[in-house]
Design an enzyme around this catalytic site. Structure first.
Site, PDB file in Angstrom:
ATOM      1  N   LYS A  53       1.648  18.981 -17.649  1.00  0.00           N
ATOM      2  CA  LYS A  53       0.894  18.282 -17.044  1.00  0.00           C
ATOM      3  C   LYS A  53      -0.725  18.365 -17.142  1.00  0.00           C
ATOM      4  O   LYS A  53      -1.655  17.413 -17.621  1.00  0.00           O
ATOM      5  CB  LYS A  53       1.083  18.000 -15.380  1.00  0.00           C
ATOM      6  CG  LYS A  53       2.343  17.420 -14.838  1.00  0.00           C
ATOM      7  CD  LYS A  53       2.860  17.677 -13.434  1.00  0.00           C
ATOM      8  CE  LYS A  53       4.049  17.099 -13.156  1.00  0.00           C
ATOM      9  NZ  LYS A  53       4.648  17.312 -11.758  1.00  0.00           N
ATOM     10  N   GLN A  97       3.664  19.706  -6.043  1.00  0.00           N
ATOM     11  CA  GLN A  97       4.922  19.857  -6.870  1.00  0.00           C
ATOM     12  C   GLN A  97       6.148  20.281  -5.991  1.00  0.00           C
ATOM     13  O   GLN A  97       5.988  21.078  -5.230  1.00  0.00           O
ATOM     14  CB  GLN A  97       4.651  20.928  -7.987  1.00  0.00           C
ATOM     15  CG  GLN A  97       5.833  21.356  -8.794  1.00  0.00           C
ATOM     16  CD  GLN A  97       5.913  20.203  -9.888  1.00  0.00           C
ATOM     17  OE1 GLN A  97       5.119  19.616 -10.173  1.00  0.00           O
ATOM     18  NE2 GLN A  97       7.240  19.875 -10.427  1.00  0.00           N
ATOM     19  N   ASP A 120       1.991  10.440  -7.270  1.00  0.00           N
ATOM     20  CA  ASP A 120       3.578  10.388  -7.552  1.00  0.00           C
ATOM     21  C   ASP A 120       4.141   9.138  -6.939  1.00  0.00           C
ATOM     22  O   ASP A 120       5.379   9.208  -7.375  1.00  0.00           O
ATOM     23  CB  ASP A 120       3.997  11.686  -6.596  1.00  0.00           C
ATOM     24  CG  ASP A 120       4.368  13.085  -7.468  1.00  0.00           C
ATOM     25  OD1 ASP A 120       4.598  12.953  -8.604  1.00  0.00           O
ATOM     26  OD2 ASP A 120       4.169  14.004  -6.715  1.00  0.00           O
TER      27      ASP A 120
HETATM   28  N1  GUN Z   1       9.498  18.096  -9.129  1.00  0.00           N
HETATM   29  C1  GUN Z   1      10.238  17.460 -10.127  1.00  0.00           C
HETATM   30  N2  GUN Z   1       9.858  16.007 -10.593  1.00  0.00           N
HETATM   31  C2  GUN Z   1       8.660  16.126  -9.698  1.00  0.00           C
HETATM   32  C3  GUN Z   1       7.685  14.942  -9.757  1.00  0.00           C
HETATM   33  O1  GUN Z   1       7.995  13.891 -10.279  1.00  0.00           O
HETATM   34  N3  GUN Z   1       6.698  15.089  -8.772  1.00  0.00           N
HETATM   35  C4  GUN Z   1       6.520  16.210  -8.134  1.00  0.00           C
HETATM   36  N4  GUN Z   1       5.569  16.214  -7.187  1.00  0.00           N
HETATM   37  N5  GUN Z   1       7.337  17.130  -8.130  1.00  0.00           N
HETATM   38  C5  GUN Z   1       8.629  16.951  -8.990  1.00  0.00           C
END
Ligand code: GUN
Length: 284
Positions: A53, A97, A120
């Protein structure tokens, strides 16, 4: 039939290039998109996703900041941090996350994030807007899948889409997005009794379970589109999807690989949501 392979990494690269130009133009207008990512603990998979990211953000010109806190961080301290970031006008997007340590209530944390900064798309307000087909932040993996299907001009209206998996992050929302596109949607999950017969009817199959190679050619109708969301680590440390790639590629019309399939699209849509957040906050 041999499937056309949909390389998400190539589509993602083109999209990121476009976004880079968009961000450069926004900066001329005084809009500087900024994303804050919060990591609690040191889950290796989470760290690897976050590094992807951050690389994407750097490329596109989005300022990203990682706040890394110990696994013992209390729920209250995390809530306080989110409340503070909600107030900071130069923070456009907040991403916590997942998964979080057991002692922290994930839903409580998701609901603490200001819906306008929820890049998200996990906040119930944003999920509700998605369900009712209103403009909002779409969850990144479903949004990435939809974008891939559209870029490849794969017809959705009137087609039968079968979703395998019903997670809040992928399965459930991707089915709703395809429904919004007028597909006929069926969900399969661990309690589904006749899964193979159902999947065999599908024009589009989305597999998001987390079990290596669970779907082989015997599930797939000839000419179907197969999207593999699985990311499984094999014994030798390499990545593999939920779909048995070599078997299904002889039967499907379109197939996504793992890696280089859905993953890069997910990250790209997070960039798109962060830009959207920055623009919305600057103009509202
Ligand atoms: N963990 C796995 N996929 C994601 C996601 O798309 N967003 C977040 N915040 N955590 C994750």
């Amino acid at each position: 039939m041999t499937a056309t392979i949909i390389y998400g990494n190539q589509l993602a690269e083109a999209l990121r290039q476009e976004m880079k130009e968009e961000v450069a133009n926004l900066k001329k207008r005084g809009i500087h998109p900024r994303l804050v990512v919060i990591l609690i603990g040191d889950n290796p998979a989470s760290k690897s996703y976050i590094s992807g990211k951050q690389k994407a953000a750097d490329f596109v010109g989005i300022q990203s900041e990682l706040i890394s806190l110990p696994a013992e961080t209390s729920e209250n301290d995390l809530l306080d941090l989110i409340k503070q970031l909600n107030q900071e006008s130069d923070v456009n997007g907040i991403l916590v996350q997942l998964p979080l340590p057991e002692h922290i209530d994930e839903q409580l944390i998701i609901e603490a994030i200001a819906p306008t900064k929820d890049v998200d798309g996990f906040h119930p307000i944003n999920i509700g807007k998605m369900l009712t087909n209103q403009d909002t932040f779409l969850p990144c993996t479903p949004y990435g899948i939809l974008t891939m299907l559209k870029l490849k001009r794969i017809e959705l209206a009137g087609k039968h889409a079968v979703i395998i998996g019903r997670s809040h992050i992928v399965g459930k929302p991707v089915g709703q997005l395809l429904l919004n596109e007028h597909a006929t949607v069926t969900y399969c999950h661990s309690k589904t009794s006749n899964m193979k017969e159902i999947v065999q009817l599908a024009d589009i199959v989305i597999v998001a379970v987390g079990r290596a190679n669970m779907i082989d050619h015997s599930y797939i109708k000839s000419g179907a589109t197969v999207i593999d969301v699985g990311i499984n680590r094999t014994e030798d440390g390499s990545l593999t999807g939920d779909v048995d790639f070599d078997s299904v590629k002889e039967k499907a019309a379109y197939l996504t690989p793992v890696p280089k399939g859905v993953g890069p699209m997910t990250i790209t849509m997070l960039m798109k949501n962060t830009i959207k957040a920055a623009v919305n906050q600057a103009t509202n």
